[in-house]
Design a protein around this motif. Structure first.
Motif, PDB file in Angstrom:
ATOM      1  N   TYR A 539      34.097  20.266  -5.223  1.00 51.04           N
ATOM      2  CA  TYR A 539      34.195  21.952  -5.702  1.00 51.04           C
ATOM      3  C   TYR A 539      34.733  22.635  -4.563  1.00 51.04           C
ATOM      4  O   TYR A 539      35.164  23.654  -4.641  1.00 51.04           O
ATOM      5  CB  TYR A 539      32.896  22.263  -6.047  1.00 51.04           C
ATOM      6  N   ARG A 540      34.127  22.186  -3.109  1.00 51.97           N
ATOM      7  CA  ARG A 540      34.419  22.962  -2.056  1.00 51.97           C
ATOM      8  C   ARG A 540      35.787  23.194  -1.666  1.00 51.97           C
ATOM      9  O   ARG A 540      36.742  21.942  -1.762  1.00 51.97           O
ATOM     10  CB  ARG A 540      33.664  22.570  -0.940  1.00 51.97           C
ATOM     11  N   LYS A 541      36.245  24.153  -1.408  1.00 49.39           N
ATOM     12  CA  LYS A 541      37.701  24.282  -0.935  1.00 49.39           C
ATOM     13  C   LYS A 541      38.005  23.454   0.002  1.00 49.39           C
ATOM     14  O   LYS A 541      39.176  23.331   0.416  1.00 49.39           O
ATOM     15  CB  LYS A 541      37.980  25.943  -0.797  1.00 49.39           C
ATOM     16  N   ALA A 542      37.222  23.273   1.097  1.00 51.19           N
ATOM     17  CA  ALA A 542      37.605  22.512   2.318  1.00 51.19           C
ATOM     18  C   ALA A 542      37.825  21.557   1.870  1.00 51.19           C
ATOM     19  O   ALA A 542      38.891  20.533   2.665  1.00 51.19           O
ATOM     20  CB  ALA A 542      36.294  22.799   3.218  1.00 51.19           C
ATOM     21  N   LEU A 577      37.839  28.624 -11.095  1.00 50.12           N
ATOM     22  CA  LEU A 577      36.817  27.852 -10.665  1.00 50.12           C
ATOM     23  C   LEU A 577      36.655  27.945  -9.318  1.00 50.12           C
ATOM     24  O   LEU A 577      35.714  27.931  -8.669  1.00 50.12           O
ATOM     25  CB  LEU A 577      37.411  26.447 -11.208  1.00 50.12           C
ATOM     26  N   ALA A 580      36.218  31.408  -7.344  1.00 49.49           N
ATOM     27  CA  ALA A 580      34.874  32.212  -7.965  1.00 49.49           C
ATOM     28  C   ALA A 580      34.387  32.827  -6.882  1.00 49.49           C
ATOM     29  O   ALA A 580      33.768  34.106  -7.090  1.00 49.49           O
ATOM     30  CB  ALA A 580      33.790  31.155  -8.753  1.00 49.49           C
ATOM     31  N   TYR A 581      34.004  32.382  -5.680  1.00 54.42           N
ATOM     32  CA  TYR A 581      33.262  33.107  -4.562  1.00 54.42           C
ATOM     33  C   TYR A 581      33.715  34.263  -3.956  1.00 54.42           C
ATOM     34  O   TYR A 581      33.449  35.423  -4.023  1.00 54.42           O
ATOM     35  CB  TYR A 581      32.839  32.131  -3.738  1.00 54.42           C
ATOM     36  N   GLU A 582      35.091  33.801  -3.815  1.00 50.28           N
ATOM     37  CA  GLU A 582      36.085  35.088  -3.238  1.00 50.28           C
ATOM     38  C   GLU A 582      36.091  36.255  -4.061  1.00 50.28           C
ATOM     39  O   GLU A 582      36.073  37.432  -3.893  1.00 50.28           O
ATOM     40  CB  GLU A 582      37.314  34.512  -2.797  1.00 50.28           C
ATOM     41  N   ALA A 584      33.876  36.845  -6.575  1.00 54.18           N
ATOM     42  CA  ALA A 584      32.603  37.772  -6.770  1.00 54.18           C
ATOM     43  C   ALA A 584      32.522  38.659  -5.543  1.00 54.18           C
ATOM     44  O   ALA A 584      32.153  39.810  -5.497  1.00 54.18           O
ATOM     45  CB  ALA A 584      31.766  36.607  -6.532  1.00 54.18           C
ATOM     46  N   ARG A 588      32.382  42.862  -5.679  1.00 47.90           N
ATOM     47  CA  ARG A 588      31.371  43.488  -4.893  1.00 47.90           C
ATOM     48  C   ARG A 588      31.770  44.531  -4.271  1.00 47.90           C
ATOM     49  O   ARG A 588      31.268  45.727  -4.468  1.00 47.90           O
ATOM     50  CB  ARG A 588      30.512  42.521  -4.233  1.00 47.90           C
TER      51      ARG A 588
ATOM     52  N   PRO B 528      31.199  26.319  -9.075  1.00 52.54           N
ATOM     53  CA  PRO B 528      31.141  27.525  -8.324  1.00 52.54           C
ATOM     54  C   PRO B 528      31.339  28.770  -9.315  1.00 52.54           C
ATOM     55  O   PRO B 528      30.800  29.671  -9.231  1.00 52.54           O
ATOM     56  CB  PRO B 528      32.487  27.631  -7.321  1.00 52.54           C
ATOM     57  N   GLU B 531      27.951  29.309 -11.089  1.00 48.96           N
ATOM     58  CA  GLU B 531      27.279  29.795 -10.235  1.00 48.96           C
ATOM     59  C   GLU B 531      27.396  31.104 -10.154  1.00 48.96           C
ATOM     60  O   GLU B 531      26.515  31.994 -10.042  1.00 48.96           O
ATOM     61  CB  GLU B 531      27.286  29.053  -8.878  1.00 48.96           C
ATOM     62  N   VAL B 532      28.723  31.653  -9.591  1.00 48.37           N
ATOM     63  CA  VAL B 532      28.850  32.993  -9.657  1.00 48.37           C
ATOM     64  C   VAL B 532      28.421  33.804 -10.841  1.00 48.37           C
ATOM     65  O   VAL B 532      27.793  34.905 -11.056  1.00 48.37           O
ATOM     66  CB  VAL B 532      30.540  33.147  -9.470  1.00 48.37           C
ATOM     67  N   HIS B 552      21.692  28.538  -0.488  1.00 47.59           N
ATOM     68  CA  HIS B 552      22.364  27.333   0.018  1.00 47.59           C
ATOM     69  C   HIS B 552      23.705  27.880   0.327  1.00 47.59           C
ATOM     70  O   HIS B 552      24.339  27.789   1.598  1.00 47.59           O
ATOM     71  CB  HIS B 552      22.449  26.283  -0.864  1.00 47.59           C
ATOM     72  N   ARG B 553      24.330  28.832  -0.652  1.00 48.28           N
ATOM     73  CA  ARG B 553      25.664  29.337  -0.680  1.00 48.28           C
ATOM     74  C   ARG B 553      25.497  30.684  -0.003  1.00 48.28           C
ATOM     75  O   ARG B 553      24.798  31.394  -0.706  1.00 48.28           O
ATOM     76  CB  ARG B 553      26.516  28.881  -1.655  1.00 48.28           C
ATOM     77  N   SER B 555      27.434  32.987  -0.614  1.00 47.64           N
ATOM     78  CA  SER B 555      27.699  33.956  -1.836  1.00 47.64           C
ATOM     79  C   SER B 555      26.712  34.825  -2.126  1.00 47.64           C
ATOM     80  O   SER B 555      26.734  35.865  -2.630  1.00 47.64           O
ATOM     81  CB  SER B 555      28.483  33.294  -2.813  1.00 47.64           C
ATOM     82  N   GLU B 558      25.514  37.688   0.093  1.00 46.37           N
ATOM     83  CA  GLU B 558      26.676  38.746   0.179  1.00 46.37           C
ATOM     84  C   GLU B 558      26.129  39.465  -1.010  1.00 46.37           C
ATOM     85  O   GLU B 558      26.110  40.855  -0.723  1.00 46.37           O
ATOM     86  CB  GLU B 558      28.002  38.221  -0.046  1.00 46.37           C
ATOM     87  N   SER B 559      25.489  39.319  -2.096  1.00 47.04           N
ATOM     88  CA  SER B 559      25.236  40.133  -3.027  1.00 47.04           C
ATOM     89  C   SER B 559      23.720  40.565  -2.675  1.00 47.04           C
ATOM     90  O   SER B 559      23.538  41.428  -3.672  1.00 47.04           O
ATOM     91  CB  SER B 559      25.242  39.740  -4.317  1.00 47.04           C
ATOM     92  N   GLN B 598      35.133  27.413   2.337  1.00 47.73           N
ATOM     93  CA  GLN B 598      35.738  27.800   1.226  1.00 47.73           C
ATOM     94  C   GLN B 598      37.311  28.094   1.325  1.00 47.73           C
ATOM     95  O   GLN B 598      37.834  27.956   0.313  1.00 47.73           O
ATOM     96  CB  GLN B 598      35.010  29.237   0.715  1.00 47.73           C
TER      97      GLN B 598
END
Lengths: 608, 603
Positions: A539-542, A577, A580-582, A584, A588, B528, B531-532, B552-553, B555, B558-559, B598
């Motif tokens: 899942y992780r980008k790294a 997928l 998603a984090y970026e 989000a 925000r 992800p 989760e988001v 854990h993450r 993200s 951040e919110s 990430q």
């Protein structure tokens, strides 16, 4: 099953047991026959002693030393022989039972090792464990009373003969009482059997509830459900108590009856015997002999009932064991050897896979992995990634299509060929109850330096060194003494130490701290264990960034292939997928800029 | 004997183990069912015991008075005697039946009560969730240990009384016939008792060895099942088979060793009977020649000797069983005697009013019992209605913070207050309704998804459950399950993936409708995008409540309105993400490391 069927099937199971261990069975039955014969003989001798020694002595008021010595020798000698018979009977019955258990446990577990993983998937873990343990035990349960029961048959025949030879009238009493004891005991076992089985099931339920409730203690506590849990447990505990009482009632009824019957028999013998004596047809010694025989036989006769009582359970157990042993479906192997060295090439060709009872999990999956390249398999939860991974190392075979390693269909390799070339690191690491070192080598002959090197790349060396015995530390059953992340790292080292030409990782670092994971990935990229082809579910980008190419799986199909950047541009699903984090975070920031005081004004408490 | 040394409740391990009698007394007091109607049961037992000498007595009477009476055979006497004895045998059987039924009733009911009490009490002990390795032994307290007591009471306890009674009655009858022969029989059987006792010890040791080997064997045969894929992935079938064979053979050898001992022990009674019979005949004849014994009495002795074996064998067995039962009983009582360390103040406690909760940590510290200190001087107030993220590396004290907040554990320094009320003074009924934590592992019960969600609120109907999933943005996932809410989740929820388990656990907490929601890495195993989506849903859903996210993450951080940063048990930073991220402290470092994860390294 009717009673006749039970008897027939039960005898078949016993027949199997006797064919497996004919010699030990013969020894046990021989000893038991000795026991049966000496039991009858001891009553005979007591009658003889009464007539020849006791009565004359009381009548004449004198006796001889010779008579005394003979009496002692004979009475004691018979008792010793009987004891010997009992020792042999019990010992060999045990040996036979335990050998059968061991043999069948071995066969069942061999079958577990032989049958393909697809077969395992169709059977719940709990059922398979109980097939190898409880069911095997149940199947050979009747072996314990079997020699005794055969000895009792000998005993009964001899007793009948000796009674008939002594006096027909007393023999008649015996022919009424002993069949009555026998049938009473059969009725007892039949009534008790199902009740006892039900109590056993309820006991398992009570235990399961306790296990589950204590395992989930945190959830119980945080949701304040202790009383409801106690009520659930109480219901089961009360039901168990009731079931035990039902068993107890049957015992309470039959045990005194079984004790009373022979007593009544002896009383009848006394009555009939007295009449016969008064007519001069019998002498007191014979009366004593028969009465004594009654008390001796009363208990052993029950053994036949025990044997019959164990049968229904044995049949069920044996059938379950048999169904494992008869299970079809073996992985077929070719004779190709994976002799090549260097990174392996991998191809998935129109691979389709579905579990027996469901829709296809994967369909038409095609992609290539060039030797030495790293490919990331990416997809949402439940898209079929883990299934794909198990196809790549031939844990399961595709329903159609093929997976090729260096151009050879995986099914054409000889047994062990794929494992020699490819290593899988699963999501859930399974450790054996063994030392850390043995868990890594799994019997492979490798020096400590290699084990340490693998541990180092897996970022496990540090914590392993802190354990009391270092790499020789025992990990306990299923590795319970280690944390999830630690187990994953041991499993990774296990794969690395084999210097696989193909390394497949199924989200294998999910329980590892992100920073530790980064170090692991860096170690892999530096090629610490020599060059190999890598397929990694991530899942992780790294992690994805490590890959030369990404295979994006959605709903069991390849929804996109290519380098990460390309996919980001071409595939909306993929972008959603992995970004998603970026996204989000971006959203925000935009919201914050647009409505800075938003969450302060929105939810004023309503005045009461 | 046990004079007034007042037990100090704190030093339980230092205290001496309760004596067998003390255990018995306490045990009986805790299960009053045992003592109900015990007097009647004992009377029945006495009659049942006396009934055992009817047959030898009848034999003696028949021989001496019926057959050798002065007027030749006296058949009338034999008839009356047999009829009377038969009635006595039947009466004995009826008394035995009544006695047995009473024993089963009293013991089963009494032990069910004990079992349930112990079970309920275990849930109040914090060891349950702190020392996972002890769970198995806690389970055996309410299962195996109680079963041992049951077995002892039903098959041992009263039977030992009956056996002893039988010895007494038989001896009394023997004495009435001849004191010399009685002495002789006792001399023959006394060694048997000690011999059996000596052997019993070895048998018990062998039985322990069998259990140990059985455990090992079970572990080995589970390897090809639980580890099926590992065995195949690494092609180690042969190695696994060899391990299994070794364990199976070890078990078999231990079984055989135990059985050999039992087989040797068992017929000792037969030998004793043989010796006793031979001796009785010889001495009896000598006495008879002397005119001190009748023929009937001698024959009756031979019958009485057989009545000696059972009580002696039984007595030895029961002695051993009694040790186990007392040990089991002691272990169950230990549980009941353990003070619940996280006690419900009950009726005396305060109720939390409904509405958003303000949380205050007043200089809180915590150390595990006999363990290192994991939290130091945490002093912080979380405003009502705020969304707080707690971050830190593994072992920094994040999870302990959550456990203190929800009163899974109590601090050993300082206080935790909700709306100004100390947590220790809040009634559990109120606390658990208002404060809900979603633990990391998303434990589910072996039931349907519906039943698992209802665990959070028992009266939730399908519509409410459906809404909960929809509110969390999980309607699609639920719709994708062929059986929907009826989907069975399997043991511990293992039929679902780790991520899916967390989704159900989240819905379960959500229907509980708490005012303070604590999530301990509750979405660590979902992808992800999901989760988001959940995070966004939660942002909306937690409005009007106080929410604490153990994250854990990053993200999640951040919110949040505020971030608490823990490092080695100390609260080192707090503030909103945008302030902390650039401050160059622990949070900056954590966030940078996560952010690097990430981003493709190539960027």
């Amino acid at each position: 099953m009717t009673d006749k069927d039970v008897l027939r099937r039960g005898m078949q199971v016993l027949g199997v047991a006797i064919r497996e261990e004919p010699r030990i069975f013969a020894a046990a039955v021989g000893a038991s026959a000795l026991y049966g014969a000496t039991t009858v003989a001891s009553a005979l001798i007591l009658g003889q002693v009464t007539d020849r020694v006791i009565v004359p002595a009381f009548r004449d008021g004198e006796t001889t030393t010779a008579a005394m010595v003979t009496t002692f020798a004979v009475v004691f000698g018979i008792a010793l022989l009987k004891a010997l018979g009992i020792v042999g009977r019990r010992l060999w019955a045990g040996v036979m039972q335990y050998r059968l258990q061991a043999t069948y446990r071995r066969r069942v577990t061999r079958q577990y090792l032989r049958l393909p993983l697809a077969w395992h998937h169709r059977h719940p873990t709990g059922a398979l464990l109980s097939n190898a343990n409880a069911d095997v035990e149940a199947a050979w349960f009747p072996i314990a009373p079997l020699p005794m029961a055969t000895g009792v048959v000998v005993m009964l025949v001899l007793a009948a003969v000796s009674m008939l030879a002594t006096d027909w009238a007393l023999a008649l009493v015996g022919f009424v009482i002993f069949p009555a004891i026998f049938f009473l005991n059969v009725a007892y076992q039949r009534r008790q059997g199902p009740l006892a089985m039900r109590a056993q099931e309820l006991r398992a339920d009570v235990s399961a509830i306790a296990h589950e409730s204590f395992d989930g203690a945190l959830v119980v506590k945080t949701l304040g459900r202790e009383n409801e849990e106690a009520a659930r447990f109480e219901a089961a505990a009360r039901e168990l108590a009731d079931a035990n009482i039902a068993v107890g009632r049957v015992r309470a009824l039959f045990d005194p009856l079984l004790e009373a019957l022979p007593s009544l028999g002896v009383l009848l013998v006394l009555l009939a015997g007295s009449i016969r004596i008064s007519h001069g047809d019998l002498d007191p010694g014979e009366l004593v002999q028969i009465a004594y025989l009654f008390t001796l036989l009363a208990f052993p006769v029950r053994a036949i009932g025990w044997l019959l009582g164990d049968m229904p359970r044995a049949i069920v157990g044996y059938d379950r064991v048999r169904s494992v042993l008869d299970a079809e479906g073996e992985s077929s192997y070719g004779d190709a050897a994976a002799e090549k060295t260097g990174p392996a090439g991998l191809q998935a060709r129109a691979v389709r896979f579905g579990y027996l009872d469901g829709a296809d999990v994967l369909s038409d999956v095609t992609f290539d992995v060039e030797p030495g390249r790293t490919v990331a398999v990416v997809g949402p939860t439940g898209s079929g990634k883990s299934t794909l991974v198990s196809l790549l190392v031939r844990l399961v075979d595709p329903s159609s299509g093929a997976v090729l390693l260096d151009g050879t269909d995986l099914r054409d390799f000889r047994a062990g060929g794929v494992a020699a070339a490819a290593a899988l690191v699963p999501q859930q690491a399974f450790l054996f109850d063994d030392s850390i070192r043995d868990n890594i080598t799994l019997g492979l002959d490798v020096p400590d330096e290699d084990v340490r090197a693998a541990l180092r790349i897996a970022q496990a060396e540090e914590f392993v060194d802190r354990l009391p015995d270092g790499i020789h530390t025992q990990v306990g059953e299923r590795g319970t003494s280690l944390s999830g992340g630690q187990r994953q790292r041991i499993a990774l080292a296990r794969a690395l130490v084999r210097r696989p030409r193909l390394l497949v990782m199924d989200d294998a670092t999910s329980a590892v701290d992100p920073r530790v994971e980064a170090a692991i990935l860096a170690g892999l990229r530096d090629g610490g264990t020599g060059p190999s082809t890598v397929v990694v579910v991530a899942y992780r980008k790294a992690t994805i960034a490590l890959a030369d190419e990404v295979v994006f799986i959605e709903d069991g199909k390849v929804a996109g292939r290519g380098p990460h950047q390309e996919l980001l541009e071409s595939s909306l699903g993929y972008r959603r997928l992995v970004d998603a984090y970026e996204r989000a975070a971006r959203d925000r920031e935009q919201n914050a800029a647009a409505a800075p005081a938003d969450d302060l004004t929105e939810d004023e408490e309503v005045p009461a | 004997m046990t004079t007034a040394t007042a037990p100090t409740p704190l030093s339980a391990p230092a205290e001496k183990q309760q004596s067998g009698w003390a255990v018995l007394r306490r045990g009986l007091a805790l299960s009053p069912e045992f003592k109900q109607g015990i007097a009647v049961t004992l009377v029945l037992a006495a009659i049942a015991t006396a009934g055992r000498i009817i047959v030898p007595l009848a034999v003696q009477q028949t021989i001496d008075n019926g057959l050798r009476g002065d007027g030749g055979t006296d058949l009338a006497l034999v008839r009356w005697m047999v009829a009377g004895a038969a009635l006595a045998v039947i009466a004995t059987a009826i008394c035995s039946y009544a006695m047995n039924v009473r024993i089963y009733h009293a013991s089963e009911r009494g032990l069910a009560t004990l079992r349930v009490r112990a079970f309920r009490h275990v849930h109040d002990l914090s060891t349950l969730h702190q020392q996972t390795e002890r769970r198995g032994s806690l389970v055996s307290r309410v299962t195996g240990d109680v079963d041992t007591i049951t077995r002892f009471i039903q098959q041992g306890g009263l039977m030992v009384v009956i056996s002893a009674g039988q010895l007494v009655v038989v001896t009394a009858l023997m004495l009435a016939y001849s004191w010399q022969l009685t002495l002789l029989v006792w001399v023959c059987f006394a060694p048997l008792f000690f011999l059996l006792k000596a052997f019993q010890k070895r048998v018990a040791a062998a039985a322990v060895a069998v259990r140990v080997h059985a455990g090992r064997m079970l572990g080995a045969i589970s390897e090809p099942v639980v580890g099926a894929s590992v065995v195949r992935a690494h092609g180690i079938e042969e190695r696994t088979a060899a391990r299994i064979d070794e364990a199976i053979d070890g078990h078999r050898v231990a079984q055989t060793r135990a059985q050999t001992l039992i087989a040797l022990t068992f017929p000792m009674g037969e030998v004793a009977v043989g010796v006793a019979n031979a001796a009785v005949v010889i001495v009896g004849v000598l006495l008879g020649v002397d005119g001190q014994l009748t023929l009937g009495e001698l024959v009756a002795f031979l019958f009485l000797v057989t009545l000696f074996v059972m009580p002696v064998q039984f007595g030895v067995e029961v002695l051993n069983e009694a040790q186990n039962a007392l040990a089991g009983w002691r272990r169950v009582l230990e549980i009941l005697d353990a003070e619940p360390d996280i006690a419900d103040p009950g009726a005396a406690g305060a109720d939390l009013p409904r509405g958003p909760v303000e949380v205050r940590f007043d200089n809180v510290g915590y150390a595990y019992p006999d363990g290192p200190r994991v939290l130091h001087g945490v002093d912080v107030t979380l405003a009502a209605r705020s969304r707080v993220a707690v971050v830190g590396e593994t072992g920094s004290g994040k999870t302990t913070f959550a456990k203190l907040l929800t009163r899974i554990v109590d601090p050993d320094e300082g206080r935790v207050l909700l709306d100004g009320i100390p947590l220790t003074g809040v009634r559990f009924a109120s606390l658990r309704a208002r404060v809900v934590m979603v633990p990391q592992d998303g434990f589910l019960f072996d039931a349907s998804i519906r039943d698992n969600v209802r665990y959070g609120r028992p009266d939730a109907d399908d519509a409410a459950i459906g809404t909960a999933f929809a509110d969390l943005g999980l309607a699609d996932w639920l719709a994708g399950l062929p059986l929907g809410l009826d989907t069975p989740v399997g043991q511990r929820g293992e039929s679902l993936s780790a991520g899916e388990r967390q989704l159900v656990a989240l819905a379960r907490a959500y229907v509980a409708d708490p005012d303070l929601l604590v999530l301990d890495e509750a979405t660590s195993a979902v992808d992800p995008a999901t989760e988001v989506r959940i995070q966004r849903a939660l942002d909306g859903l937690t409005r009007g409540r106080t929410a604490v996210f153990i994250a854990h993450r990053m993200s999640t951080a951040e919110s949040a309105d505020e971030v608490l940063v823990f490092d080695r048990g100390v609260l080192v930073e707090r503030g909103p993400h945008r302030e902390l991220v650039g401050a160059g402290g622990t949070y900056s470092r954590l966030h940078a490391s996560w952010a690097a994860q990430q981003k493709p390294a190539a960027d």
